[in-house]
Write an enzyme that holds these catalytic residues in place. Structure first.
Site, PDB file in Angstrom:
ATOM      1  N   CYS A  88      -4.686 -58.992 -24.219  1.00 29.83           N
ATOM      2  CA  CYS A  88      -4.752 -60.422 -23.993  1.00 29.83           C
ATOM      3  C   CYS A  88      -3.769 -61.156 -25.192  1.00 29.83           C
ATOM      4  O   CYS A  88      -2.952 -61.983 -24.469  1.00 29.83           O
ATOM      5  CB  CYS A  88      -6.360 -60.534 -24.385  1.00 29.83           C
ATOM      6  SG  CYS A  88      -7.476 -60.095 -23.286  1.00 29.83           S
TER       7      CYS A  88
HETATM    8  N1  NAD Z   1      -9.711 -56.347 -21.498  1.00 30.65           N
HETATM    9  C1  NAD Z   1     -10.301 -57.285 -22.173  1.00 30.65           C
HETATM   10  O1  NAD Z   1     -10.541 -57.464 -23.124  1.00 30.65           O
HETATM   11  C2  NAD Z   1     -10.128 -58.814 -21.287  1.00 30.65           C
HETATM   12  C3  NAD Z   1     -10.845 -59.938 -21.901  1.00 30.65           C
HETATM   13  C4  NAD Z   1     -10.844 -61.129 -21.135  1.00 30.65           C
HETATM   14  C5  NAD Z   1      -9.905 -61.055 -19.996  1.00 30.65           C
HETATM   15  N2  NAD Z   1      -9.235 -59.806 -19.408  1.00 30.65           N
HETATM   16  C6  NAD Z   1      -8.448 -60.259 -18.161  1.00 30.65           C
HETATM   17  O2  NAD Z   1      -9.114 -59.486 -17.238  1.00 30.65           O
HETATM   18  C7  NAD Z   1      -8.325 -58.964 -16.123  1.00 30.65           C
HETATM   19  C8  NAD Z   1      -8.468 -57.538 -16.055  1.00 30.65           C
HETATM   20  O3  NAD Z   1      -8.219 -56.934 -17.189  1.00 30.65           O
HETATM   21  P1  NAD Z   1      -8.856 -55.552 -17.757  1.00 30.65           P
HETATM   22  O4  NAD Z   1      -8.844 -55.268 -19.321  1.00 30.65           O
HETATM   23  O5  NAD Z   1     -10.263 -55.277 -16.956  1.00 30.65           O
HETATM   24  O6  NAD Z   1      -7.783 -54.410 -16.830  1.00 30.65           O
HETATM   25  P2  NAD Z   1      -8.088 -52.908 -16.665  1.00 30.65           P
HETATM   26  O7  NAD Z   1      -6.600 -52.516 -16.429  1.00 30.65           O
HETATM   27  O8  NAD Z   1      -8.878 -52.290 -17.834  1.00 30.65           O
HETATM   28  O9  NAD Z   1      -8.589 -53.028 -15.251  1.00 30.65           O
HETATM   29  C9  NAD Z   1      -8.073 -53.647 -14.106  1.00 30.65           C
HETATM   30  C10 NAD Z   1      -8.353 -52.541 -12.983  1.00 30.65           C
HETATM   31  O10 NAD Z   1      -7.894 -53.038 -11.864  1.00 30.65           O
HETATM   32  C11 NAD Z   1      -7.403 -51.983 -11.107  1.00 30.65           C
HETATM   33  N3  NAD Z   1      -6.552 -52.603  -9.984  1.00 30.65           N
HETATM   34  C12 NAD Z   1      -5.552 -53.070 -10.042  1.00 30.65           C
HETATM   35  N4  NAD Z   1      -4.846 -53.719  -9.072  1.00 30.65           N
HETATM   36  C13 NAD Z   1      -5.853 -53.661  -8.030  1.00 30.65           C
HETATM   37  C14 NAD Z   1      -6.097 -54.007  -6.926  1.00 30.65           C
HETATM   38  N5  NAD Z   1      -5.039 -54.586  -6.025  1.00 30.65           N
HETATM   39  N6  NAD Z   1      -7.410 -53.361  -6.210  1.00 30.65           N
HETATM   40  C15 NAD Z   1      -8.336 -53.098  -7.078  1.00 30.65           C
HETATM   41  N7  NAD Z   1      -7.976 -52.503  -8.205  1.00 30.65           N
HETATM   42  C16 NAD Z   1      -6.906 -52.941  -8.740  1.00 30.65           C
HETATM   43  C17 NAD Z   1      -7.075 -51.028 -11.934  1.00 30.65           C
HETATM   44  O11 NAD Z   1      -6.914 -49.742 -11.406  1.00 30.65           O
HETATM   45  C18 NAD Z   1      -7.886 -50.815 -12.969  1.00 30.65           C
HETATM   46  O12 NAD Z   1      -8.683 -50.020 -13.198  1.00 30.65           O
HETATM   47  C19 NAD Z   1      -6.851 -59.411 -16.890  1.00 30.65           C
HETATM   48  O13 NAD Z   1      -6.392 -60.639 -16.212  1.00 30.65           O
HETATM   49  C20 NAD Z   1      -7.184 -59.619 -18.394  1.00 30.65           C
HETATM   50  O14 NAD Z   1      -6.155 -60.335 -19.154  1.00 30.65           O
HETATM   51  C21 NAD Z   1      -9.159 -58.875 -19.990  1.00 30.65           C
END
Ligand code: NAD
Length: 401
Positions: free
Chosen positions: A257
């Site tokens: 983030c």
């Molecule tokens: N991690 C955090 O603390 C956090 C907090 C708030 C917001 N976010 C936001 O949330 C979103 C997701 O982040 P995250 O940390 O969960 O990411 P992550 O990398 O942990 O998980 C994303 C998942 O999506 C899967 N993926 C990618 N493309 C795909 C597709 N086309 N179809 C299906 N699955 C797919 C990946 O294999 C992965 O398992 C981002 O935009 C991030 O900025 C994250």
């Protein structure tokens, strides 16, 4: 109600276990190994207990899949895929686009689509809606809403239930259904006037942290140059009961983030001819911290790190998690190696990283603490090398910022 969640990472899986208490959840992820792991009841996310995941599966409330066709009969879909930066540090919406493709191609009835992935204002209206509609052969008209995720992996005091959640639909009907959906597992829902406000608020929250972290990192360098303690000075400033918020210096910022989201804001600002001076400079200051730390360590050790055995303690981007995304430890290690140091690292929470393994905590010439997990003993750190530099402010008796 049946819901689909696209992306089963930190955000998607966390939502899945909360939502599956009330709804039937299909967790869609493009990684087939991850799908198999989740279906065998093993969580890969701190804060999501495997026992709870296994229970949800046993109760028929949760299943993971990588088949888009399994989403055909969901009533609501959440997008929770990565929104990283491209190599030239521009917003990368390719994962969002691919999620839109999955929705457009597989869901032929009108549903509610909620985006939880972080992106710049206008993403829901100008990218997600048109993309899904263009991929849908029957040109299905869905409802669209945004509810940016605020989960902080590893944190126990704030979770999906008690963290206030912003939301806004593209239409009043979308807003009403979004509120109804989250109200089953979130206590405090705050509607804002447009999806763009919700998208911008999420980016600004993380930009606020990025800029303040950069400011305190710069101040740490000023305090050192003046020969005063940065920590004592910050504690002194923090006695003011209003108008001050304490941030602490570090080796830089990591995670998905804070190093990334502000660049989304800067990119959209510059596209609209608005300045993003603080955001761009803050990013540079945070990235430069690793070099500053290595310079300080070299100065304390006769000016050269050539051939020195340096052990980096804690390579995860923050304490008590195994998340390595954008970790400052990577830059610290790169700078150390470029100075000829022989570098190894100790982090039993991470275990393995980039083909290397965590080594025991002893026998080094120099120790640099980048991240201090609770499981690592302070005294053990202090006896592991004749010189210890602590970037966290948590190791008593060590040299530090
Ligand atoms: N991690 C955090 O603390 C956090 C907090 C708030 C917001 N976010 C936001 O949330 C979103 C997701 O982040 P995250 O940390 O969960 O990411 P992550 O990398 O942990 O998980 C994303 C998942 O999506 C899967 N993926 C990618 N493309 C795909 C597709 N086309 N179809 C299906 N699955 C797919 C990946 O294999 C992965 O398992 C981002 O935009 C991030 O900025 C994250």
């Amino acid at each position: 109600m049946k819901i689909g969640i696209i992306g089963q990472g930190y955000v998607g899986l966390t939502i899945a276990v909360f939502a599956s208490e009330t709804y039937e959840v299909i967790g869609f992820d493009s990684k087939s190994e991850l799908v198999d792991q989740l279906n065998s009841g093993i969580s890969h996310i701190e804060g999501v207990e495997s026992t709870l995941l296994a229970k949800r599966i046993k109760d028929g409330r949760y299943v993971a899949t990588n088949l888009g066709s399994k989403l055909a009969d969901v009533d609501l879909v959440i997008i929770a895929v990565p929104t990283p930066l491209t190599k030239d540090r521009k917003p990368d919406l390719s994962f969002i686009d691919s999620a839109c493709h999955t929705i457009g191609r597989n869901i032929e009835k009108s549903i509610l689509v909620i985006n939880e992935s972080t992106s710049f204002p206008g993403t829901l209206r100008n990218y997600i809606k048109p993309a899904i509609e263009s991929y849908s052969s029957k040109k299905v008209q869905h409802l669209f809403a945004i509810s940016p995720e605020r989960v902080d992996p590893g944190r126990t005091d704030f979770n999906q239930k008690n963290t206030p959640r912003l939301y806004a639909g593209l239409t009043p009907a979308a807003s009403a259904r979004t509120k109804d959906f989250y109200s089953k597992f979130c206590d405090n829902l705050i509607e804002v006037s447009s999806p763009e406000v919700a998208e911008a608020a999420k980016l600004f929250e993380n930009t606020f942290r990025q800029v303040n972290i950069a400011l305190v990192n710069e101040f740490a360098q000023i305090a050192h140059a003046l020969g005063i303690s940065v920590y004592e000075t910050l504690d002194a400033a923090n006695t003011k009961p209003y108008g001050f918020m304490k941030f602490t210096p570090s080796a830089g910022v990591g995670g998905h983030c804070i190093p990334v989201d502000p660049t989304y804001l800067a990119a959209v600002a510059e596209e609209h001819g608005a300045p993003a001076t603080f955001i761009r400079r803050a990013n540079e200051v945070n990235l430069e911290m690793s070099e500053y730390i290595v310079r300080r360590v070299a100065e304390d050790n006769g000016g050269s790190l050539q051939g020195k055995n340096v052990l980096v303690v804690g390579v995860a981007y923050k304490p008590n998690v195994a998340d390595l995304r954008e970790t400052a430890a990577e830059l610290v290690i790169e700078h150390l190696r470029s100075q000829g140091a022989v570098v190894s690292w100790h982090d039993d929470v991470v275990g393995k990283w980039k083909g290397e393994s965590s080594v025991p905590l002893h026998g080094a010439d120099i120790v640099i603490v980048v991240t201090k997990h609770d499981s690592v003993d302070e005294k053990e750190i202090m006896t592991s090398a004749p010189y210890v530099f602590d970037t966290t402010g948590k190791v008593k008796g060590a040299k530090g910022l």
